[in-house]
Scaffold this motif. Structure first.
Motif, short mmCIF file in Angstrom:
data_model
loop_
_atom_site.label_atom_id
_atom_site.label_comp_id
_atom_site.label_asym_id
_atom_site.label_seq_id
_atom_site.Cartn_x
_atom_site.Cartn_y
_atom_site.Cartn_z
N PRO A 29 -30.01 49.09 -9.26
CA PRO A 29 -31.22 49.50 -8.54
C PRO A 29 -30.89 49.90 -7.12
O PRO A 29 -30.03 49.31 -6.46
CB PRO A 29 -32.08 48.24 -8.57
N ASP A 30 -31.55 50.93 -6.62
CA ASP A 30 -31.39 51.37 -5.24
C ASP A 30 -32.24 50.48 -4.34
O ASP A 30 -33.47 50.47 -4.45
CB ASP A 30 -31.84 52.81 -5.10
N PRO A 31 -31.61 49.67 -3.46
CA PRO A 31 -32.39 48.76 -2.60
C PRO A 31 -33.38 49.49 -1.72
O PRO A 31 -34.39 48.92 -1.31
CB PRO A 31 -31.31 48.06 -1.76
N ASN A 32 -33.11 50.73 -1.38
CA ASN A 32 -33.98 51.47 -0.47
C ASN A 32 -35.07 52.26 -1.18
O ASN A 32 -35.90 52.91 -0.53
CB ASN A 32 -33.14 52.43 0.39
N SER A 35 -40.89 50.59 -4.02
CA SER A 35 -41.24 49.75 -5.16
C SER A 35 -42.26 50.48 -6.02
O SER A 35 -43.30 50.91 -5.54
CB SER A 35 -41.80 48.42 -4.68
N ALA A 36 -41.94 50.62 -7.28
CA ALA A 36 -42.86 51.29 -8.19
C ALA A 36 -42.81 50.57 -9.53
O ALA A 36 -41.78 50.00 -9.90
CB ALA A 36 -42.49 52.75 -8.38
N ALA A 37 -43.92 50.56 -10.22
CA ALA A 37 -43.98 49.88 -11.50
C ALA A 37 -43.09 50.59 -12.51
O ALA A 37 -43.24 51.80 -12.72
CB ALA A 37 -45.41 49.84 -12.01
N PRO A 38 -42.12 49.91 -13.11
CA PRO A 38 -41.27 50.55 -14.12
C PRO A 38 -42.06 50.87 -15.37
O PRO A 38 -43.17 50.39 -15.57
CB PRO A 38 -40.19 49.49 -14.38
N LEU A 80 -28.27 43.32 -19.41
CA LEU A 80 -29.34 43.15 -18.42
C LEU A 80 -28.73 42.89 -17.06
O LEU A 80 -27.95 41.94 -16.89
CB LEU A 80 -30.24 41.98 -18.83
N TYR A 81 -29.06 43.74 -16.10
CA TYR A 81 -28.55 43.59 -14.74
C TYR A 81 -29.74 43.24 -13.83
O TYR A 81 -30.75 43.95 -13.82
CB TYR A 81 -27.89 44.87 -14.26
N LEU A 82 -29.62 42.11 -13.09
CA LEU A 82 -30.73 41.58 -12.31
C LEU A 82 -30.37 41.50 -10.83
O LEU A 82 -29.26 41.12 -10.46
CB LEU A 82 -31.11 40.18 -12.80
N MET A 83 -31.34 41.84 -9.99
CA MET A 83 -31.22 41.67 -8.54
C MET A 83 -32.55 41.12 -8.04
O MET A 83 -33.58 41.23 -8.72
CB MET A 83 -30.90 43.00 -7.85
N ALA A 84 -32.54 40.51 -6.85
CA ALA A 84 -33.77 39.94 -6.29
C ALA A 84 -33.82 40.21 -4.79
O ALA A 84 -32.79 40.28 -4.12
CB ALA A 84 -33.85 38.44 -6.57
N LYS A 85 -35.04 40.34 -4.28
CA LYS A 85 -35.26 40.52 -2.85
C LYS A 85 -36.46 39.68 -2.43
O LYS A 85 -37.29 39.29 -3.26
CB LYS A 85 -35.45 41.98 -2.50
N LEU A 86 -36.54 39.39 -1.12
CA LEU A 86 -37.64 38.55 -0.63
C LEU A 86 -38.97 39.29 -0.67
O LEU A 86 -39.99 38.72 -1.05
CB LEU A 86 -37.34 38.11 0.81
N THR A 87 -38.96 40.54 -0.24
CA THR A 87 -40.17 41.35 -0.21
C THR A 87 -39.83 42.73 -0.75
O THR A 87 -38.64 43.09 -0.86
CB THR A 87 -40.72 41.50 1.23
N PRO A 88 -40.82 43.56 -1.06
CA PRO A 88 -40.51 44.90 -1.57
C PRO A 88 -39.69 45.74 -0.59
O PRO A 88 -38.96 46.63 -1.01
CB PRO A 88 -41.91 45.51 -1.79
N ASP A 89 -39.78 45.44 0.70
CA ASP A 89 -39.09 46.24 1.71
C ASP A 89 -37.79 45.63 2.20
O ASP A 89 -37.09 46.23 3.03
CB ASP A 89 -40.01 46.47 2.92
N SER A 90 -37.44 44.43 1.75
CA SER A 90 -36.23 43.77 2.25
C SER A 90 -35.03 44.13 1.38
O SER A 90 -35.18 44.54 0.22
CB SER A 90 -36.43 42.26 2.27
N PRO A 91 -33.81 43.99 1.93
CA PRO A 91 -32.60 44.27 1.13
C PRO A 91 -32.39 43.19 0.07
O PRO A 91 -32.91 42.08 0.19
CB PRO A 91 -31.48 44.25 2.18
N PRO A 92 -31.62 43.47 -0.97
CA PRO A 92 -31.36 42.47 -2.02
C PRO A 92 -30.62 41.26 -1.45
O PRO A 92 -29.84 41.36 -0.50
CB PRO A 92 -30.48 43.23 -3.02
N LEU A 93 -30.86 40.12 -2.06
CA LEU A 93 -30.17 38.88 -1.68
C LEU A 93 -28.79 38.85 -2.33
O LEU A 93 -28.64 39.20 -3.50
CB LEU A 93 -30.99 37.68 -2.14
N LYS A 156 -33.22 45.40 -13.57
CA LYS A 156 -34.50 44.92 -13.06
C LYS A 156 -34.33 44.34 -11.66
O LYS A 156 -33.33 43.70 -11.35
CB LYS A 156 -35.09 43.85 -13.98
N MET A 157 -35.35 44.55 -10.84
CA MET A 157 -35.39 43.97 -9.50
C MET A 157 -36.56 42.99 -9.44
O MET A 157 -37.69 43.35 -9.78
CB MET A 157 -35.58 45.06 -8.44
N VAL A 158 -36.29 41.75 -9.05
CA VAL A 158 -37.32 40.72 -8.92
C VAL A 158 -37.68 40.58 -7.45
O VAL A 158 -36.81 40.37 -6.60
CB VAL A 158 -36.83 39.37 -9.48
N THR A 159 -38.96 40.69 -7.14
CA THR A 159 -39.44 40.48 -5.77
C THR A 159 -40.04 39.08 -5.69
O THR A 159 -41.00 38.76 -6.40
CB THR A 159 -40.50 41.52 -5.38
#
Length: 342
Positions: A29-32, A35-38, A80-93, A156-159
């Protein structure tokens, strides 16, 4: 603001170039990207019926990489590749995450089966086709989502919608209480069936940072073990670190029973500290009992060798001191006269 840095995950294993090679993994996923519904969104569990409690028993599953070229097992699984971020606008953790994958199939006890786990930042899993629950934990912040796995590769990106609290304590004049007997308990705002708040974290030390879902929390700060307690409601904002400093109006008091002012403390003394209303605040035994007491007036009651001695004293915020209770008749008479004159 809580910091988050992009962490590169484990690259998928390279298989032999045969007609049975599984499809190449999708791009991360592109961190930048906005955010849009897949097309196939992860469904939040709040929209579904309550699930049974999760099981902590790990069920063996196929490894993420084939042990040798030509193994057909990888073809029957999805990636399945997973990433997570704090908010929709923050970089991935890139650290601090715990991923747990549960099968929707329950065991004989009615619990969901734990299929795979990963810690750190982003994570990659190879899973048999089916429906799974993705549990993402970042400190005390958690999110659970449902996903359907086929034989394709998914990203998938988890917010998390999370932030944090950094705890601090000080006296009313601003003197830092770090390193002293201060601790914090963190509660949710809701009350359980017993009329009590749900405890989230206990005995948290000054300077500690708790990662939490964005919400309002009830904080109880205790200085010492008696009655120096301060309560406050603190709001955690998504993507922000809230620095919460609790100010205490209290002081450390050491009690001494002496024959004369400035004399040696008498051992084997039993103590009670009373409130102005006569309620027992704290009790102890010894020559030098010490406590942290909240601001106010108290009465020290000392018992030694069958006799009882009383002394009224005041606690001023930040003024740690010794309080002497004297046994001499002349001293007691002087204290009584001083009390009458005042």
């Amino acid at each position: 603001m809580l910091s988050a840095v992009l962490s590169m995950g484990l690259a998928p294993a390279t298989l032999a170039q045969t007609s049975d090679v599984p499809p190449a993994p999708a791009e991360k996923p592109d961190p930048n990207a906005p955010s849009a519904a897949p097309e196939e969104p992860i469904i939040n569990l709040l929209d579904r019926e309550p699930e049974p409690l999760f099981s902590d028993t790990l069920v063996p599953y196929a490894p993420a990489r084939a042990s040798s070229p030509g193994i057909k097992g990888g073809l029957r699984q999805g990636a399945l590749y997973l990433m997570a971020k704090l908010t929709p606008d923050s970089p991935p953790l890139n650290e601090g995450l715990i991923w747990r994958i549960y099968s929707e199939t329950t065991n004989a006890d009615g619990r969901l089966q734990l299929v795979a786990t990963s810690q750190g930042g982003d994570a990659e899993f190879r899973l048999d086709p089916g429906t799974y629950l993705i549990h993402t934990a970042y400190g005390f912040s958690q999110a659970t989502n449902r996903i359907v796995i086929g034989k394709e590769v998914q990203s998938k990106m988890v917010t998390l919608n999370a932030g944090g609290i950094k705890f601090g304590a000080a006296l009313k004049d601003g003197e830092d209480l770090d390193g002293r007997a201060v601790a914090f308990d963190l509660y949710g705002m809701e009350f359980n069936q017993r009329g009590e708040r749900n405890l989230i974290a206990s005995n948290v030390k000054p300077g500690s940072i708790l990662r939490l879902s964005a919400n309002t929390y009830h904080v109880v700060s205790k200085y010492g073990d008696v009655n120096a307690v301060v309560r406050a409601d603190i709001q955690v904002l998504p993507g922000k670190l809230t620095e919460a400093t609790i100010f205490h109006k209290a002081a450390g008091i050491t009690l001494k029973l002496v024959n004369e002012r400035g004399g040696e403390a008498i051992a084997n003394t039993t103590w009670s500290v009373l409130s102005p209303g006569g309620d027992v605040v704290v009790e102890a035994t010894g020559a030098f009992p010490d406590f942290v007491l909240a601001e106010g007036e108290y009465e020290a009651l000392a018992r030694n060798n069958g006799r009882t001695y009383l002394h009224t004293f005041q606690v001023e915020p930040g003024e740690d001191r010794e309080v002497e209770v004297v046994t001499s008749i002349s001293e007691l008479a002087s204290q009584q006269q001083s009390s009458i004159n005042n």
